[in-house]
Design an enzyme around this catalytic site. Structure first.
Site, PDB file in Angstrom:
ATOM      1  N   SER A  40     -33.220  51.758 -10.064  1.00  0.00           N
ATOM      2  CA  SER A  40     -33.433  50.838 -10.786  1.00  0.00           C
ATOM      3  C   SER A  40     -31.939  49.854 -11.124  1.00  0.00           C
ATOM      4  O   SER A  40     -32.223  48.507 -11.287  1.00  0.00           O
ATOM      5  CB  SER A  40     -33.734  51.106 -12.389  1.00  0.00           C
ATOM      6  OG  SER A  40     -32.615  52.015 -12.723  1.00  0.00           O
ATOM      7  N   HIS A  64     -40.350  50.507 -10.427  1.00  0.00           N
ATOM      8  CA  HIS A  64     -39.991  48.994  -9.910  1.00  0.00           C
ATOM      9  C   HIS A  64     -40.607  48.734  -8.612  1.00  0.00           C
ATOM     10  O   HIS A  64     -40.217  47.833  -8.047  1.00  0.00           O
ATOM     11  CB  HIS A  64     -38.357  49.177  -9.943  1.00  0.00           C
ATOM     12  CG  HIS A  64     -37.603  49.445 -11.074  1.00  0.00           C
ATOM     13  ND1 HIS A  64     -37.411  48.102 -11.991  1.00  0.00           N
ATOM     14  CD2 HIS A  64     -37.183  50.370 -11.666  1.00  0.00           C
ATOM     15  CE1 HIS A  64     -36.870  48.569 -13.199  1.00  0.00           C
ATOM     16  NE2 HIS A  64     -36.682  50.171 -12.805  1.00  0.00           N
ATOM     17  N   LYS A 122     -43.412  46.134 -16.524  1.00  0.00           N
ATOM     18  CA  LYS A 122     -42.464  45.255 -15.668  1.00  0.00           C
ATOM     19  C   LYS A 122     -43.406  44.561 -14.801  1.00  0.00           C
ATOM     20  O   LYS A 122     -43.851  43.396 -15.365  1.00  0.00           O
ATOM     21  CB  LYS A 122     -41.691  46.446 -14.735  1.00  0.00           C
ATOM     22  CG  LYS A 122     -40.828  47.232 -15.554  1.00  0.00           C
ATOM     23  CD  LYS A 122     -39.825  48.473 -14.995  1.00  0.00           C
ATOM     24  CE  LYS A 122     -38.815  48.960 -15.808  1.00  0.00           C
ATOM     25  NZ  LYS A 122     -39.595  49.866 -16.788  1.00  0.00           N
TER      26      LYS A 122
END
Length: 392
Positions: free
Chosen positions: A179, A207, A242
């Site tokens: 990250s 991610h 996200k």
């Protein structure tokens, strides 16, 4: 000195070392264009990689879900808080990432901190990349297993630790996309080691989900591991706040694994279920991700553009093919100063300092989104280069 004085001294020390954190309040939806403290800023700090957090179709799906299901689940999933739409979401998530089952959690932190204690205990061993996310580290600590950390992406060091281990139950734990660095774990090599040493491979794809792999199916799919004969060892964790643009997380994998987690994961069992309206919105998010090749193509063009436009010399743009583009500066005060100078130029790029990153590696975490425009990315890159020339 009493207890409150001790806290005050600690806060003063954080201030002295340029480590005190401060929240900034944005009055606009999550998007590149923000309004902070009454000032318009162009934001490069969120994890909204596909630009879905303010997508009208998702907002409409969330509103429709709230009208249909209300605003809360009312109880934990194993009491009365589990709804048919949660089942529908879990089925859709498993299909999307190519696993037998999935389990929906309220947050990524709860998934990461709950999975390892459900799989390991005293006398077991966990092998962790040194740069893994704090939520994974907390899960390791809660498991009471022996924690063995290896240098970032150092497979030889991992091999040595695994060879020496006499633990009966083992897990190799890694971020898929790290990250704060933006680099990608060597998942095929890690799975090979998990199979050789009869270990779980816990992969936090926070991610990568939505961004990497065919149709955004994630890092495991990009590595082609879905059909691997040892794929049952993969404990795949994905975040839905996200690239997915909503909230929550999931754990996906072999049906037996997921059933065990449902029975044993305390962060799933002992918390109120996520609002069913969120699950309803996430079904729309999955459809948008699957059909989002154009968004991903735009994002990749912006990544290439930024890297070509920012040939930094004194500062270092870390190698990354993902939307996370870290600019390593090193000193805490200098990193704060550069962040402030960018903000003075109308660009919001948060400074990342220890303990989020190792001491001496403070950085700007530039985060790109498909919702950014080319001229905005050029503006950021050119401003960074100019600040470096000026010695800010």
């Amino acid at each position: 000195m009493n207890l409150r004085d001790d806290l005050r001294a600690g806060l003063a020390a954080l201030e002295r070392d340029a480590l005190r954190r401060r929240r900034r309040s944005n009055t606009l939806p999550c998007a590149p264009r923000a309004q902070v403290d009454g000032r318009a800023l162009l934001a490069f700090g969120s994890n909204d990689y596909l630009g879905l957090a303010a997508e009208p179709a998702l907002a409409a799906a969330l509103a429709a879900g709230a009208q249909r299901f209300g605003t809360g689940a009312g109880a934990s999933h194993l009491v009365t808080g589990h709804h048919a739409v949660h089942d529908e979401l879990e089925t859709a998530l498993a299909r999307f990432v190519g696993t037998e089952r999935a389990l929906y959690f309220s947050t990524g932190y709860m998934a990461n901190s709950g999975v390892l204690p459900a799989l390991l205990g005293r006398g077991d061993a966990v092998f962790s990349d040194r740069l893994n996310h704090a939520s994974l580290v907390d899960g390791m600590l809660l498991s009471r297993a022996t924690i063995q950390r290896y240098p970032h992406l150092d497979l030889a060091a991992l091999d040595a630790l695994l060879e020496r281990s006499t633990a009966r139950r083992k897990a190799i734990v890694t971020d898929a996309v790290f990250s704060m660095d933006g680099d990608v774990a060597p998942l095929p090599a890690l799975l090979e080691r998990a199979a050789r040493h009869d270990a779980w491979l816990v992969v936090d794809d926070a991610h990568g989900f939505g961004v990497l792999g065919p149709q955004g199916r994630g890092t495991v799919a990009e590595a082609g591991l879905g059909a691997h004969p040892e794929a049952w060892r993969i404990v795949l964790i994905g975040t839905l706040g996200k690239a997915a643009g909503v909230a929550g997380a999931f754990v996906a994998g072999d049906a037996t694994l997921v059933e065990w987690l449902l029975q044993k994961t305390r962060t799933y069992i002992f918390t109120t279920g996520a609002p069913p309206a969120l699950a309803h919105a996430l079904l729309e998010s999955l459809r948008l991700i699957e059909a989002g090749d154009a968004r991903r193509a735009d994002l990749n063009r912006l990544i290439t553009l930024f890297r070509a436009r920012a040939p930094l010399q004194r500062w270092r743009l870390l190698p990354s093919r993902t939307p996370i583009q870290p600019v390593l500066i090193g000193d805490n005060d200098e990193t704060l100063a550069v962040s402030a100078a960018l903000e003075a130029a109308g660009l919001w790029v948060p400074a990342i300092r220890p303990p989020t990153v190792p001491a001496g590696s403070a950085r700007l975490r530039v985060s790109l989104s498909a919702a950014h425009r080319e001229d905005e990315v050029i503006r950021l890159a050119d401003t960074l280069c100019e600040l470096e020339r000026q010695g800010t």
